[in-house]
Write a protein that holds these residues in place. Structure first.
Motif, PDB file in Angstrom:
ATOM      1  N   ILE A 498      14.744   0.157  -4.154  1.00  0.00           N
ATOM      2  CA  ILE A 498      13.237   0.432  -3.599  1.00  0.00           C
ATOM      3  C   ILE A 498      12.356  -0.659  -4.256  1.00  0.00           C
ATOM      4  CG2 ILE A 498      13.413   3.031  -3.402  1.00  0.00           C
ATOM      5  CD1 ILE A 498      11.850   2.964  -6.107  1.00  0.00           C
ATOM      6  N   TYR A 499      11.409  -0.740  -3.727  1.00  0.00           N
ATOM      7  CA  TYR A 499      10.229  -1.627  -4.294  1.00  0.00           C
ATOM      8  C   TYR A 499       9.324  -0.559  -4.987  1.00  0.00           C
ATOM      9  CZ  TYR A 499      12.100  -5.370  -1.301  1.00  0.00           C
ATOM     10  OH  TYR A 499      12.708  -6.245  -0.555  1.00  0.00           O
ATOM     11  N   LYS A 500       8.909  -0.701  -6.358  1.00  0.00           N
ATOM     12  CA  LYS A 500       8.236   0.115  -7.131  1.00  0.00           C
ATOM     13  C   LYS A 500       6.763   0.099  -6.361  1.00  0.00           C
ATOM     14  CE  LYS A 500      10.953   0.337 -11.080  1.00  0.00           C
ATOM     15  NZ  LYS A 500      11.369  -0.546 -12.205  1.00  0.00           N
ATOM     16  N   ILE A 501       6.388   1.103  -6.312  1.00  0.00           N
ATOM     17  CA  ILE A 501       5.007   1.283  -5.638  1.00  0.00           C
ATOM     18  C   ILE A 501       3.919   0.743  -6.560  1.00  0.00           C
ATOM     19  CG2 ILE A 501       4.462   3.743  -6.098  1.00  0.00           C
ATOM     20  CD1 ILE A 501       3.681   2.097  -2.573  1.00  0.00           C
ATOM     21  N   GLU A 502       4.098   1.109  -7.727  1.00  0.00           N
ATOM     22  CA  GLU A 502       3.023   0.761  -8.691  1.00  0.00           C
ATOM     23  C   GLU A 502       3.166  -0.997  -9.060  1.00  0.00           C
ATOM     24  OE1 GLU A 502       5.426   2.794  -9.331  1.00  0.00           O
ATOM     25  OE2 GLU A 502       6.386   2.395 -11.343  1.00  0.00           O
ATOM     26  N   GLU A 503       4.121  -1.447  -8.287  1.00  0.00           N
ATOM     27  CA  GLU A 503       4.162  -2.874  -8.581  1.00  0.00           C
ATOM     28  C   GLU A 503       3.823  -3.687  -7.407  1.00  0.00           C
ATOM     29  OE1 GLU A 503       8.163  -3.788  -9.957  1.00  0.00           O
ATOM     30  OE2 GLU A 503       7.665  -2.794 -11.872  1.00  0.00           O
ATOM     31  N   ASN A 504       3.469  -3.094  -6.370  1.00  0.00           N
ATOM     32  CA  ASN A 504       3.142  -3.406  -5.092  1.00  0.00           C
ATOM     33  C   ASN A 504       1.637  -4.390  -5.236  1.00  0.00           C
ATOM     34  OD1 ASN A 504       1.836  -4.008  -2.394  1.00  0.00           O
ATOM     35  ND2 ASN A 504       2.902  -2.063  -1.631  1.00  0.00           N
ATOM     36  N   LYS A 505       1.513  -5.586  -5.213  1.00  0.00           N
ATOM     37  CA  LYS A 505       0.356  -6.285  -5.423  1.00  0.00           C
ATOM     38  C   LYS A 505      -0.321  -6.902  -4.091  1.00  0.00           C
ATOM     39  CE  LYS A 505      -0.014  -6.254  -9.863  1.00  0.00           C
ATOM     40  NZ  LYS A 505       1.133  -5.255 -10.078  1.00  0.00           N
ATOM     41  N   ASN A 506       0.271  -6.443  -2.797  1.00  0.00           N
ATOM     42  CA  ASN A 506      -0.071  -6.894  -1.685  1.00  0.00           C
ATOM     43  C   ASN A 506      -1.586  -6.330  -1.516  1.00  0.00           C
ATOM     44  OD1 ASN A 506      -0.968  -6.798   1.164  1.00  0.00           O
ATOM     45  ND2 ASN A 506       1.338  -7.024   1.474  1.00  0.00           N
ATOM     46  N   PRO A 507      -2.619  -7.341  -1.397  1.00  0.00           N
ATOM     47  CA  PRO A 507      -4.043  -7.119  -1.274  1.00  0.00           C
ATOM     48  C   PRO A 507      -4.370  -6.233  -0.110  1.00  0.00           C
ATOM     49  CG  PRO A 507      -3.529  -9.246  -0.446  1.00  0.00           C
ATOM     50  CD  PRO A 507      -2.197  -8.688  -0.993  1.00  0.00           C
ATOM     51  N   TYR A 508      -3.554  -5.873   0.758  1.00  0.00           N
ATOM     52  CA  TYR A 508      -3.857  -4.975   1.652  1.00  0.00           C
ATOM     53  C   TYR A 508      -2.958  -3.531   1.494  1.00  0.00           C
ATOM     54  CZ  TYR A 508      -5.946  -8.893   4.101  1.00  0.00           C
ATOM     55  OH  TYR A 508      -6.679  -9.834   4.278  1.00  0.00           O
ATOM     56  N   ALA A 509      -2.256  -3.266   0.627  1.00  0.00           N
ATOM     57  CA  ALA A 509      -1.641  -2.158   0.205  1.00  0.00           C
ATOM     58  C   ALA A 509      -2.731  -0.992   0.262  1.00  0.00           C
ATOM     59  CB  ALA A 509      -0.797  -2.234  -0.887  1.00  0.00           C
ATOM     60  N   ALA A 510      -2.290   0.113   0.536  1.00  0.00           N
ATOM     61  CA  ALA A 510      -3.039   1.409   0.237  1.00  0.00           C
ATOM     62  C   ALA A 510      -2.060   2.354  -0.323  1.00  0.00           C
ATOM     63  CB  ALA A 510      -3.187   2.155   1.758  1.00  0.00           C
ATOM     64  N   LEU A 511      -2.157   2.480  -1.669  1.00  0.00           N
ATOM     65  CA  LEU A 511      -1.529   3.054  -2.599  1.00  0.00           C
ATOM     66  C   LEU A 511      -1.706   4.488  -2.746  1.00  0.00           C
ATOM     67  CD1 LEU A 511      -1.345   0.248  -5.474  1.00  0.00           C
ATOM     68  CD2 LEU A 511      -0.103   0.464  -3.629  1.00  0.00           C
ATOM     69  N   GLY A 512      -1.581   5.064  -1.655  1.00  0.00           N
ATOM     70  CA  GLY A 512      -1.508   6.580  -1.834  1.00  0.00           C
ATOM     71  C   GLY A 512      -2.457   7.005  -0.449  1.00  0.00           C
ATOM     72  N   ASP A 513      -2.103   8.190  -0.067  1.00  0.00           N
ATOM     73  CA  ASP A 513      -3.077   8.725   1.333  1.00  0.00           C
ATOM     74  C   ASP A 513      -4.452   8.306   1.207  1.00  0.00           C
ATOM     75  OD1 ASP A 513      -0.728   9.235   2.580  1.00  0.00           O
ATOM     76  OD2 ASP A 513      -0.909  11.393   2.541  1.00  0.00           O
ATOM     77  N   ASN A 514      -4.944   8.856  -0.184  1.00  0.00           N
ATOM     78  CA  ASN A 514      -6.498   8.921  -0.136  1.00  0.00           C
ATOM     79  C   ASN A 514      -7.072   7.453   0.045  1.00  0.00           C
ATOM     80  OD1 ASN A 514      -5.167   8.705  -2.779  1.00  0.00           O
ATOM     81  ND2 ASN A 514      -6.266  10.340  -3.514  1.00  0.00           N
ATOM     82  N   ASN A 515      -6.076   6.302  -0.085  1.00  0.00           N
ATOM     83  CA  ASN A 515      -6.924   4.890  -0.251  1.00  0.00           C
ATOM     84  C   ASN A 515      -6.603   4.496   1.353  1.00  0.00           C
ATOM     85  OD1 ASN A 515      -7.287   4.652  -2.953  1.00  0.00           O
ATOM     86  ND2 ASN A 515      -5.169   4.236  -3.058  1.00  0.00           N
ATOM     87  N   ALA A 516      -6.071   5.238   2.245  1.00  0.00           N
ATOM     88  CA  ALA A 516      -6.051   4.747   3.634  1.00  0.00           C
ATOM     89  C   ALA A 516      -7.317   4.769   4.193  1.00  0.00           C
ATOM     90  CB  ALA A 516      -5.204   5.936   4.397  1.00  0.00           C
ATOM     91  N   ARG A 517      -7.543   3.696   4.972  1.00  0.00           N
ATOM     92  CA  ARG A 517      -8.967   3.796   5.493  1.00  0.00           C
ATOM     93  C   ARG A 517      -8.800   2.459   6.674  1.00  0.00           C
ATOM     94  NH1 ARG A 517      -7.950   0.603   1.128  1.00  0.00           N
ATOM     95  NH2 ARG A 517      -8.920  -1.421   0.789  1.00  0.00           N
TER      96      ARG A 517
END
Ligand code: RUQ
Ligand code: CUA
Length: 646
Positions: A498-517
Motif C-alpha cells: 500500500i501507499y501509507k496515507i499519512e505519507e500522501n503529499k499530493n496537494p489535492y489529497a483529501a485525507l479523510g471523508d471530512n476533508n472531502a469538498r
C-alpha cells in the motif's frame, strides 16, 4: 529474410513436459519473466515456468486500464521535447545488477521511436522515471547496463545530423550524419538517471550492445551495421561489405576524459520525467545541455573490430572474456577474446582506421568462429556451465554451443522464426539457468486463429540436461523482443503493498471523508473526493456549468493490500482512474452537454461495489445553480420511512 518452417512441431514435446511447467493453484512460480512489449510500448510480466501473465506495466504508451497517461499525475511521464508522446516501441529490458548479478531493484526499457529510457521500480511495478535521449534517433541499441548499474547505455540506430545544421539533403549522409552512444548514470540508491556523457561516433547504425563484466567490466561493446553508410535501400546497400563492426568503448577511460573536461557541452533539448512517490505526481523538466566526447580528442577510448556480416546481437559471456557477434547474414558466429583485444590494442595491431577510429585486426582479436551454426543468428544467452544459446531467425532454431571449443552441442526448432531468447540470469555473471525462452516473431498455426493477426508467442525449453527440451508455448502481448528472467525471491519480498496515507503529499489529497469538498476557481471545479468501501465522498455534485473543467482528485483511503478503487464519469474522453490504496489520482473532465452525469467505481472492490456511485449535475453556462455537494450524512432530503413504525 524469411523464416523456414520446421516440421513435426507436435511430436517434439516429451511425456513429462506438462508436469514440469505445472504450478498448482495457489503456488508461486519460480521466476518472474520481464518481457518487452515491442510496438505496444509496454512491459509485461509472466511467471516461469507456468507462462502465466501477471501484469502489463505501462511504460511509454497510455494504458486506459490503469489510467496511465490519462490521469493528470501520470501525463507528465509521457512528455518529450516533441510534446506529449503517448506511444513507443519498447524492445529491450535491462534489470539492475550489483557486481554483475541481479539485485531485483529496477528494470530499464528503451523507447525505440522517440528515444527514451524508462526505469521501472520493481517494488511497485511502476514506471518511476523516463529520460529522453538527445542526438539520437531510433534508440534501438538500448538500454544495456554496466556491471554495477553505473550506467545504462544507449546507442542510436539511425545516424542523423547532430548540432545546429539540421536542414541538410539526405544524400549528404556521409558528410553530415553522425551517430552517438549515450552513457546514462544511475544513482546507486535512488536509481535516478542523468545523462553523464555522449560519445560522437561515425555515421553508421548501432544495433545492440552489452557491457563487459569481470575482466572486461570497464568496456562496452556495440554491434554496428551499415558501415557502407548507405541512406537508401539499405536492404541491398547496407549488405555490400563482408564485415561490419563491433565497436568497443573503454567507458572507464571515457569517464576520465569527461572528468578532465575533454567533452564539449552541446545545446540540446530533452525531457526528464520523474514520478514522485510521495506526491503521487510526475514532474517533467526540460533539460538543455549534454556533454559530448569526440574520439578525435580522446585517444584510446573507441576501437572497431570487424564482424561478419550485418551484426545484430552482441553478447558477452558470464566471465567477460568472450564477446559474441551475431551477423544476420553471416555463415559463422565470431567469438572475440577480451584478452586478445587488449593485446592487439597494446601492440597497435590495426587494420587501418574507420573515420579516424582504429580498426583492430580481425584475426588478432578472434577467439574463434562457430562453424555452420545455422541461418540468421540474432542473439546469444549463456548458462552457468560454459554453454551459449544462439537464436536463429531464418532456420527457426536455438543452437547450443560450447564457448571454449566452439562446438555445436545441440539444436532445437522454434515455432517460428525466433528473435530474442532469454536464459534466467543469462546476461549476468551468474546465470540461473534451467530454462531458455524463445520469443518468436511468427506463430502461424500454433494457436486458434484470431483473424489476420495471430497472437505473439514465447516458448519455454528445459536446458537442465544435455539436450534442450520443449515444454510449453505461451502467448505474449505486443511483439516481444528482449526479456529477462529473475528469481521471484529477489523481488517479491520487497513488493509494496500500500501507499501509507499519512505519507500522501499530493496537494489535492483529501485525507479523510471530512476533508472531502468541492471548490470553484474561476472555471475550474476541484473535487477533493475520497473513496473507501463502498462509497465516494462526495457522491452528488451540483452547480457545474458548461465551460467548466472538473478535476476529480480521488484519494483512495484504503490501507489494505489489493484494494484499488476505480473512477469513471460518463462522457469523459480520456479513461478511468485506478487508484491504489493511499494514493491520489486526478481525472480532468470537460462536460459538453447539460444533464446528469453518473460516475462510479470501475474496480469490483466489495460486495457493494455496484453501490459505489454518484451523480454530477451539469447546468447551462450562466445558470445560477449554486455549487453544492453532498454525501449520505448531508443528504438534503432523506425519505421518511413509515413502514417500520410500531
Ligand atoms: S531486436 S530480434 Cu529490436 Cu532486440 Cu533482435
Ligand atoms: Cu470501489 Cu468498486
Amino acid at each position: 529474410m524469411q523464416g523456414c518452417k520446421p516440421k513435426g512441431s507436435q511430436s517434439v514435446v516429451s511425456g513429462n513436459a506438462a508436469s514440469k511447467v505445472y504450478v498448482a493453484p495457489g503456488k508461486y512460480d519460480e521466476f518472474y519473466n520481464f518481457v518487452s512489449g515491442g510496438f505496444s510500448g509496454q512491459m509485461s510480466v509472466y511467471g516461469l515456468p507456468s507462462g502465466r501473465l501477471f501484469r502489463v506495466i505501462p511504460v511509454f504508451s497510455v494504458d486506459p486500464e490503469k489510467g496511465w497517461g490519462y490521469s493528470e499525475e501520470s501525463k507528465p511521464m509521457l512528455n518529450t521535447s516533441h510534446g506529449f508522446v503517448p506511444w513507443d516501441d519498447l524492445h529491450h529490458i535491462a534489470l539492475s545488477v550489483t557486481n554483475g548479478e541481479h539485485d531485483g531493484r529496477w528494470a530499464f526499457g528503451n523507447a525505440n521511436n522517440t528515444p527514451r529510457i524508462a526505469r521501472i521500480d520493481l517494488k511497485t511495478f511502476r514506471t518511476a522515471e523516463i529520460i529522453e535521449i538527445p542526438n539520437s534517433a531510433g534508440n534501438h541499441s538500448s538500454p544495456f547496463i554496466t556491471e554495477n548499474s553505473e550506467y545504462v547505455v544507449a546507442g542510436t540506430r539511425f545516424s542523423v545530423p547532430i548540432g545546429d545544421k539540421q536542414d541538410v539533403p539526405i544524400e549528404t549522409y556521409k558528410e553530415n550524419f553522425k551517430g552517438t552512444v549515450s552513457f546514462i548514470g544511475v544513482d546507486k540508491t535512488s536509481g535516478k538517471m542523468n545523462i553523464a556523457f555522449q560519445i560522437l561516433t561515425p555515421g553508421v547504425n548501432y544495433d545492440l550492445a552489452r557491457a563487459g563484466k569481470g575482466k572486461s567490466a570497464g568496456w562496452m561493446f556495440f554491434s554496428c551495421y551499415n558501415s557502407e553508410k548507405a541512406n537508401t535501400l539499405l536492404e541491398v546497400n547496407a549488405s555490400q561489405k563482408d564485415k561490419d563492426f563491433i565497436m568497443a568503448v573503454n567507458w572507464k577511460k571515457a569517464e576520465e576524459y569527461a572528468k578532465a573536461g575533454k567533452g564539449v557541452k552541446k545545446a540540446v533539448k530533452y525531457a526528464h520525467n520523474v514520478y514522485d512517490e510521495s506526491t503521487h505526481t510526475a514532474i517533467s523538466t526540460m533539460e538543455n545541455e549534454v556533454l559530448v566526447l569526440d574520439p578525435k580528442d580522446c585517444p584510446d577510448m573507441v576501437y572497431y573490430m570487424p564482424c561478419p556480416k550485418s551484426p545484430h546481437g552482441c553478447d558477452t559471456d558470464p566471465t567477460g572474456e568472450y564477446i559474441v557477434g551475431s551477423g544476420k547474414l553471416a555463415a559463422v558466429i565470431p567469438v572475440f577474446s577480451f584478452t586478445k583485444i587488449q593485446e592487439a590494442i597494446a601492440q597497435k595491431n590495426f587494420d587501418g582506421d574507420f573515420d579516424g577510429i582504429p580498426v583492430l585486426k580481425y584475426e588478432a582479436v578472434l577467439h574463434g568462429e562457430v562453424q555452420k551454426p545455422g541461418l540468421g543468428p540474432l542473439h546469444t544467452e549463456f548458462d552457468a556451465n560454459g554453454n551459449a544459446y544462439t537464436s536463429f531467425f531464418v532456420s527457426s532454431e536455438i543452437v547450443k554451443w560450447n564457448i571454449k571449443d566452439l562446438k555445436v552441442v545441440d539444436r532445437v526448432p522454434t515455432y517460428y522464426s525466433i528473435g530474442h531468447l532469454c536464459v534466467p540470469g543469462g546476461p549476468t555473471k551468474k546465470p540461473h539457468g534451467k530454462y531458455v525462452i524463445a520469443y518468436n516473431k511468427i506463430t502461424k498455426d500454433r494457436y486458434l486463429p484470431t483473424g489476420p493477426e495471430l497472437t505473439q508467442s514465447a516458448q519455454l525449453y528445459d536446458i537442465s540436461g544435455e539436450k534442450m527440451k520443449l515444454l510449453l508455448d505461451f502467448p505474449t502481448i505486443g511483439e516481444p523482443h528482449y526479456a529477462e528472467a529473475i528469481p521471484a525471491e529477489l523481488i517479491m519480498k520487497n513488493s509494496t503493498k500500500i501507499y501509507k496515507i499519512e505519507e500522501n503529499k499530493n496537494p489535492y489529497a483529501a485525507l479523510g471523508d471530512n476533508n472531502a469538498r468541492v471548490e470553484r476557481k474561476g472555471n475550474e471545479i476541484h473535487v477533493y473526493m475520497t473513496s473507501i468501501r463502498s462509497h465516494f465522498t462526495p457522491d452528488n455534485i451540483e452547480g457545474v456549468k458548461l465551460g467548466d473543467i472538473v478535476y476529480f482528485h480521488v484519494t483512495n483511503l484504503e490501507q489494505d493490500w489489493d484494494v484499488p478503487h476505480g473512477f469513471a464519469v460518463k462522457g469523459a474522453n480520456n479513461a478511468e482512474l485506478l487508484i491504489m490504496p493511499g494514493e491520489t489520482q486526478t481525472l480532468a473532465w470537460k462536460p459538453e452537454k447539460v444533464g446528469i452525469y453518473p460516475m462510479y467505481c470501475t474496480d469490483f472492490c466489495s460486495a457493494l461495489h455496484q453501490e459505489m456511485q454518484g451523480y454530477v449535475r451539469v447546468s447551462p453556462a450562466g445558470s445560477n445553480v449554486p455549487l453544492t455537494f453532498s454525501t449520505g450524512k448531508t443528504a438534503p432530503t432523506a425519505p421518511k420511512d413509515t413502514t417500520q413504525k410500531k
